[in-house]
Write a protein that holds these residues in place. Structure first.
Motif, PDB file in Angstrom:
ATOM      1  N   MET A 507       0.837  -1.199   0.000  1.00 10.60           N
ATOM      2  CA  MET A 507       0.000   0.000   0.000  1.00 10.60           C
ATOM      3  C   MET A 507       0.864   1.237   0.000  1.00 10.60           C
ATOM      4  N   ARG A 508       0.297   2.347  -0.381  1.00  6.34           N
ATOM      5  CA  ARG A 508       1.028   3.597  -0.281  1.00  6.34           C
ATOM      6  C   ARG A 508       1.149   4.011   1.180  1.00  6.34           C
ATOM      7  N   SER A 509       0.016   3.989   1.880  1.00 14.01           N
ATOM      8  CA  SER A 509       0.083   4.469   3.262  1.00 14.01           C
ATOM      9  C   SER A 509      -1.120   4.025   4.078  1.00 14.01           C
ATOM     10  N   LEU A 510      -0.902   4.074   5.387  1.00 10.86           N
ATOM     11  CA  LEU A 510      -1.967   3.804   6.354  1.00 10.86           C
ATOM     12  C   LEU A 510      -1.920   4.898   7.406  1.00 10.86           C
ATOM     13  N   TRP A 511      -3.078   5.491   7.664  1.00 14.54           N
ATOM     14  CA  TRP A 511      -3.180   6.502   8.728  1.00 14.54           C
ATOM     15  C   TRP A 511      -4.151   5.986   9.771  1.00 14.54           C
ATOM     16  N   MET A 512      -3.722   6.060  11.014  1.00 16.32           N
ATOM     17  CA  MET A 512      -4.635   5.699  12.102  1.00 16.32           C
ATOM     18  C   MET A 512      -4.485   6.727  13.210  1.00 16.32           C
ATOM     19  N   SER A 513      -5.575   7.401  13.542  1.00 18.60           N
ATOM     20  CA  SER A 513      -5.498   8.331  14.661  1.00 18.60           C
ATOM     21  C   SER A 513      -6.631   8.040  15.633  1.00 18.60           C
ATOM     22  N   SER A 514      -6.321   8.274  16.907  1.00 18.82           N
ATOM     23  CA  SER A 514      -7.273   7.997  17.986  1.00 18.82           C
ATOM     24  C   SER A 514      -7.802   6.578  17.895  1.00 18.82           C
ATOM     25  N   CYS A 515      -6.906   5.659  17.622  1.00 23.59           N
ATOM     26  CA  CYS A 515      -7.268   4.235  17.651  1.00 23.59           C
ATOM     27  C   CYS A 515      -6.557   3.583  18.838  1.00 23.59           C
ATOM     28  N   LEU A 516      -6.381   2.275  18.769  1.00 25.46           N
ATOM     29  CA  LEU A 516      -5.830   1.603  19.955  1.00 25.46           C
ATOM     30  C   LEU A 516      -4.520   0.887  19.653  1.00 25.46           C
ATOM     31  N   VAL A 517      -3.709   1.477  18.794  1.00 22.92           N
ATOM     32  CA  VAL A 517      -2.445   0.832  18.470  1.00 22.92           C
ATOM     33  C   VAL A 517      -1.394   1.269  19.490  1.00 22.92           C
ATOM     34  N   SER A 518      -0.751   0.302  20.102  1.00 20.82           N
ATOM     35  CA  SER A 518       0.210   0.630  21.156  1.00 20.82           C
ATOM     36  C   SER A 518       1.563   0.987  20.574  1.00 20.82           C
ATOM     37  N   PHE A 519       2.340   1.672  21.353  1.00 25.80           N
ATOM     38  CA  PHE A 519       3.669   2.048  20.921  1.00 25.80           C
ATOM     39  C   PHE A 519       4.542   0.806  20.716  1.00 25.80           C
ATOM     40  N   GLU A 520       4.331  -0.146  21.552  1.00 21.41           N
ATOM     41  CA  GLU A 520       5.056  -1.409  21.474  1.00 21.41           C
ATOM     42  C   GLU A 520       4.857  -2.079  20.108  1.00 21.41           C
ATOM     43  N   ALA A 521       3.599  -2.062  19.651  1.00 18.30           N
ATOM     44  CA  ALA A 521       3.316  -2.663  18.341  1.00 18.30           C
ATOM     45  C   ALA A 521       3.992  -1.863  17.235  1.00 18.30           C
ATOM     46  N   CYS A 522       4.004  -0.564  17.407  1.00 18.26           N
ATOM     47  CA  CYS A 522       4.664   0.266  16.400  1.00 18.26           C
ATOM     48  C   CYS A 522       6.144  -0.072  16.306  1.00 18.26           C
ATOM     49  N   LYS A 523       6.742  -0.252  17.453  1.00 22.10           N
ATOM     50  CA  LYS A 523       8.170  -0.593  17.474  1.00 22.10           C
ATOM     51  C   LYS A 523       8.408  -1.909  16.757  1.00 22.10           C
ATOM     52  N   LEU A 524       7.610  -2.884  17.101  1.00 24.66           N
ATOM     53  CA  LEU A 524       7.730  -4.201  16.474  1.00 24.66           C
ATOM     54  C   LEU A 524       7.609  -4.092  14.968  1.00 24.66           C
ATOM     55  N   LEU A 525       6.616  -3.364  14.549  1.00 24.81           N
ATOM     56  CA  LEU A 525       6.368  -3.201  13.116  1.00 24.81           C
ATOM     57  C   LEU A 525       7.580  -2.560  12.456  1.00 24.81           C
ATOM     58  N   GLY A 526       8.083  -1.545  13.090  1.00 29.00           N
ATOM     59  CA  GLY A 526       9.236  -0.856  12.537  1.00 29.00           C
ATOM     60  C   GLY A 526      10.456  -1.759  12.445  1.00 29.00           C
ATOM     61  N   SER A 549       2.271   0.018  26.363  1.00 28.34           N
ATOM     62  CA  SER A 549       1.000  -0.519  25.918  1.00 28.34           C
ATOM     63  C   SER A 549      -0.028   0.567  25.649  1.00 28.34           C
ATOM     64  N   TYR A 550       0.302   1.807  25.989  1.00 32.06           N
ATOM     65  CA  TYR A 550      -0.638   2.894  25.743  1.00 32.06           C
ATOM     66  C   TYR A 550      -0.789   3.133  24.251  1.00 32.06           C
ATOM     67  N   PRO A 551      -1.991   3.446  23.823  1.00 31.68           N
ATOM     68  CA  PRO A 551      -2.172   3.729  22.398  1.00 31.68           C
ATOM     69  C   PRO A 551      -1.469   5.023  22.020  1.00 31.68           C
ATOM     70  N   VAL A 552      -0.962   5.036  20.808  1.00 27.77           N
ATOM     71  CA  VAL A 552      -0.361   6.276  20.315  1.00 27.77           C
ATOM     72  C   VAL A 552      -1.466   7.176  19.803  1.00 27.77           C
TER      73      VAL A 552
END
Lengths: 584, 386
Positions: A507-526, A549-552
């Motif tokens: 995909m070109r991009s994904l935007w998610m705001s005010s959802c429940l994605v944790s910082f930990e998951a972001c790190k893993l993904l990165g 575990s807090y959502p970004v």
């Protein structure tokens, strides 16, 4: 046995192949075609300026003449992207200035453009012809003055919806008297307060531009000046008027009417700020030739709208306020059988009670009466599943369907059920659907429908919908053609995202705001996906000052061969491997 | 033009008198003139075979026209016009059909268009031959016609389909293929696998390199000082994981160009080792300070990004493949398959795996309304003309 061509012959064949997709396919056929194609590519579109660096682009395509770039994600239009996030064009202009002395066209969308960049553009490219700045910002009329003064062969200057700081001065007069090459001028986003000098500079410019076909004026141009301009440019194909109100003088009206009737090639009309209904008949003479009518800046009420629209039998595109109401849309459905695109904007979205009678009926009527309707953007306050079923049945040829029920989580107002089934019918029937925006009360079911049926869907916008990760999972795993996904305020978290990590690279991009994605998951993904830039946008301070575990706040993920960008503001963190190590 | 008067005097080949273009003749003459007998020219294709063709038809091709008018060729078998190699007898026949049709006056645009459409309704191979031949004969209208037809055959196809249509080799490496300037609707698995392949190959290559260091060290002693330094730098950078193949190229250049070396070079090259973000190297080998402001700072920053991140793939570097032994390749395949399988397996199990690898903390469920956002419920429904 392979048939071998001389390079010039292959180049000649490629010169007839224009679309980006086809050019990309050609370049991936074999080594020799890759080489030949890259030397003869003249036009490039980069949907995300951070997906690639200027250097990479230049290295691969040394002979470009036309570059299009997009910067901020779409949700920036709704102020969801904080100021200073990025999208700067300056490094691109700097690099291109050195590498492409023959560049002719630059088209930018949602980028930050400085006056210095504009000056550099005006001086680096001797044959510069086209500048389109769509929803851009960061520049002033001084920057425009450089363009006007230095671009000898300028054909197009289009500032659509950009945010330009007006420093006064008279930049229009910077166009030299010798400049007669203008074909398109769109200054509709500029201010409503202009000096007489500016206005006369405009008149002179129009007067010496015999090739001018598209002219979109700003609000500052008064109605009595419009007639003069039209008489100087009877060859216009597209016109955006300035302010459309003035004292009710008969001579103004007849002058205007005469001027319009002289413009026999006019196909598109817009502008109409402060339109006074009694002046509208001035355009009646050219209405039958109109294919596009944009009244989204005009506070004209239903009956006057209907009168105007019923003169426009050949209309293909209509943008209008909800003042048109259901009755007006019914009239539209009767008179405009060639209608392809309809956009209905809310006149007073913040009002608690509806100020107009615009309901699902209006859209249903249009879907019944207009067989060529394929693109819809519709703001309203109520809808039903039945209405969606009807629309889906009537118009399987829909390619863009954006329904915006103003209040979030509004159910079917008759059955009080979610609108899952209705949207399900849309994606099931409209097999060519490429763009979809959802609204109203929606559960995970709607995403199941979308994942199952929306195989050609390229862009999906979701807000205040869904119950769980399953919703996001259906979309990411099912929508084969998905390129852009933007989500706000939905209960989607880590699971679906991580499970479909590979999908994100397609995909070109994904935007998610005010959802429940944790910082930990972001790190893993990165960490797992080095070809993705995972940007956490959080104005509450560094992510490691909160539990992982807090959502970004906001998450913007896009694929890139450029690596992490280096122009990030303080509130953006990327999950670069080393950075992640440092933070963990 | 004058030589044409002589033609009628020759015994061979040309029949009758030279036809003055009937456009030149006044109408009244047409009535009393004998039936026209055309003038012919001789053409020879590269296989040696000769053909006689009406002159007016052949002249439609600029290349032939030049040969006739400027060089006086074509008048007889011995002076036949040699056609370029790309013009086969079959192709010539077709081209002459084209010329014969189009050079005739009095045809309507509709007729011409119809002829053209039928003309290009043929197989790809034939179209390619026609394009090539027409190009060598400088017959631009036909080149355009066939080129457009070929372009239409290419449009809408995937690279694989195009390869099949034109019988082309699949010789791009995986890295070269990975270039999403714009969107490609690839299978995500394939893209992931390709990327993993490239990474794995790189890692395996590095392992190989380290193994080979011993053998190379003996050769080192024969080289000049700067060769030595280049090698050290190449070696150092390998250890950090920067593309070995790229450095090979740099080293080669240095060997060729530099006789001695400047002290700058030495310091510069040694500094390359520090890839901790404080210094960076540009593609041309000079060192710039990350924090310093130089005119081309943005260019350096881009280089920094490109070089620094080791798992980025430079797509113009095709040197990486085809040098692994089969055993390594097998190992690579297995590992890649394993990773891909794990990543794409059923998501519930995968999630457990990933989340347990991450941390022990559970996700704290936070409702949208209560997340502390300053915007109220109704406030956040602000228009999103999506």
């Amino acid at each position: 046995m392979a048939y071998s061509f001389p390079v010039e012959v292959l180049e000649h064949i490629f010169s007839f192949i224009d679309s980006d997709n086809d050019r990309n396919a050609v370049s991936l056929v074999c080594k020799s075609w890759y080489e030949i194609e890259r030397w003869c590519r003249r036009k490039i579109f980069i949907g995300n300026c951070y997906a690639v660096t200027p250097r990479i682009m230049i290295r691969r395509f040394p002979e470009l003449r036309s570059v299009s770039l997009k910067g901020k994600p779409h949700f920036a239009d709704f102020n969801l992207v904080p100021e200073g996030w990025g999208g700067y064009v300056d490094p691109w202009v700097l690099a291109m200035g050195r590498a492409y002395p023959f560049l002719e066209e630059l088209r930018l969308k949602r980028m930050v453009v400085s006056d210095e960049a504009l000056e550099m553009v005006s001086k680096s490219f001797k044959n510069f012809k086209v500048l389109v700045l769509s929803s851009c910002e960061g520049f002033t009329t001084d920057g425009l003055a450089s363009i006007a003064a230095n671009c000898r062969n300028l054909r197009e200057l289009d500032l659509r919806e950009s945010d330009v700081e007006d420093l006064g001065g008279n930049w229009l007069s910077c166009f030299p008297e010798s400049c007669t090459s203008l074909v398109s001028l769109n200054i509709s986003c500029l201010g409503s307060d202009w000096s007489l000098q500016s206005l006369s500079a405009l008149e002179r410019l129009v007067g010496r531009s015999p090739n001018l076909r598209r002219l979109r004026l700003n609000r500052a141009v008064p109605l009595d000046k419009l007639a003069n301009l039209l008489r100087r440019a009877p060859q216009l194909v597209e016109l955006g008027t300035g302010t459309f109100s003035s004292e009710l003088r008969p001579d103004v009206f007849s002058n205007l009417s005469g001027a319009f009737s002289g413009c026999k090639e006019l196909k598109a009309l817009s502008g109409f700020w402060d339109a006074v209904p009694s002046h509208l008949p001035a355009v009646y003479t050219i209405c039958s030739g109109l294919t596009s009518l944009n009244l989204s800046d005009a506070n004209i009420q239903s009956s006057d709208l209907v009168k105007l629209i019923s003169e426009c039998q050949n209309l293909q595109r209509l943008w209008v306020f909800d003042y048109i109401e259901d009755s007006g849309l019914e009239a539209l459905a009767e008179s405009c059988k060639n209608l392809q695109e309809l956009r209905v904007f809310p006149s007073d979205p913040y009002a608690m009670e509806p100020n107009v009678t615009l309901t699902e009926q209006g859209l249903v009527a249009v879907s019944e009466g207009c067989p060529k309707l394929e693109s819809v953007l519709y703001f309203c306050r109520q809808f039903t599943n039945n209405a969606l079923f009807t629309i889906a049945k009537n118009r399987p040829n829909l390619t863009r369907f954006r329904l915006c029920i103003i209040e979030p989580r509004t159910p079917d107002y008759i059955t009080l059920e979610p609108l899952d089934a209705g949207f399900g019918a849309i994606v099931q029937n409209c097999k060519e659907l490429r763009r979809l925006s959802l609204s109203g009360l929606l559960t995970d079911r709607v995403f199941e429908h979308i994942g199952t049926h929306a195989k050609k869907l390229e862009m999906l916008s979701i807000a205040f919908a869904g119950d769980s990760d399953l919703g996001l999972y259906h979309v990411l795993s099912g929508c084969k053609s998905l390129r852009k996904l933007e989500i706000r305020d939905c209960p989607f978290g880590d699971k679906a995202l991580l499970a479909n990590a590979a999908k994100l690279e397609t995909m070109r991009s994904l935007w998610m705001s005010s959802c429940l994605v944790s910082f930990e998951a972001c790190k893993l993904l990165g960490q797992k996906m080095p070809r993705l830039n995972v940007e956490v946008i959080d104005e509450r301070g560094p992510p490691d000052s909160r539990p992982e575990s807090y959502p970004v706040e906001k998450l913007y993920i896009y694929r890139s061969v450029a690596g992490p960008r280096l122009d990030m503001p303080a509130f953006v963190w990327t999950m670069d491997e080393e950075l992640a190590l440092r933070l963990s | 033009m004058d030589s044409r008067a002589d033609i009628s005097c020759t015994a061979e080949g040309i029949l009758g008198y030279v036809t003055m273009s009937y456009r030149q003749r006044p109408e009244v003459d047409m009535a009393i003139v004998k039936p026209e007998i055309k003038s012919y020219v001789w053409l020879q294709t590269s296989d040696g075979s000769l053909q006689q063709v009406e002159e007016e038809v052949a002249m439609f091709c600029p290349m032939i026209c030049k040969e006739i008018l400027q060089n006086g060729m074509g008048t007889s078998k011995n002076y036949a016009i040699s056609l370029p190699q790309r013009v086969t007898p079959v192709t010539l026949g077709l081209i002459l059909d084209y010329c014969r049709f189009h050079q005739a006056p009095g045809r309507s645009n509709k007729e011409r268009k119809s002829f053209d459409e039928k003309f290009v309704r043929t197989d790809t191979k034939r179209l390619c031959e026609l394009t090539s031949a027409a190009d060598s004969l400088q017959l631009k209208p036909l080149v355009d016609l066939t080129s457009r037809a070929l372009a239409r055959m290419i449009e809408g196809k995937t690279p694989e389909e195009i390869r099949e249509t034109f019988n082309l080799p699949d010789d791009l490496t995986e890295e070269e293929k990975l270039e999403p300037i714009r969107n490609l609707t690839d299978d995500p698995r394939i893209r992931l696998l390709n990327r993993l392949y490239a990474r794995k190959r790189k890692e395996l290559k590095e392992r190989q390199k380290l193994k080979n260091v011993e053998t190379e060290e003996e050769a080192k002693d024969e080289r000049s000082v700067d060769d030595l330094l280049s090698f050290i730098n190449g070696g150092e950078q390998d250890a950090k994981g920067v593309r070995p193949a790229k450095n090979k190229k740099k080293n080669k250049r240095r060997k060729d160009q530099s006789k001695g070396f400047s002290s700058n070079d030495v310091n510069g090259n040694l500094k390359k080792v520090e890839l901790d973000g404080l210094s960076l190297t540009c593609n041309d080998g000079t060192v710039q300070n990350f924090n310093g402001s130089t005119p081309s700072k943005t260019a350096e920053l881009e280089d920094f990004a490109a070089i620094k991140s080791m798992s980025r793939i430079e797509f113009d570097d095709g040197d990486l493949d085809d040098e692994l032994d089969p055993a390594m390749k097998e190992e690579l395949d297995r590992e890649v398959e394993d990773f891909a399988r794990r990543l794409n397996s059923d998501w519930p199990e995968r999630m457990q795996e990933i989340l347990s690898l991450g941390s022990d903390r559970r996700l704290v469920p936070i409702s949208i309304n209560g997340n502390g956002s300053s915007q109220g419920y109704t406030g956040t429904m602000i228009l999103f003309s999506l």
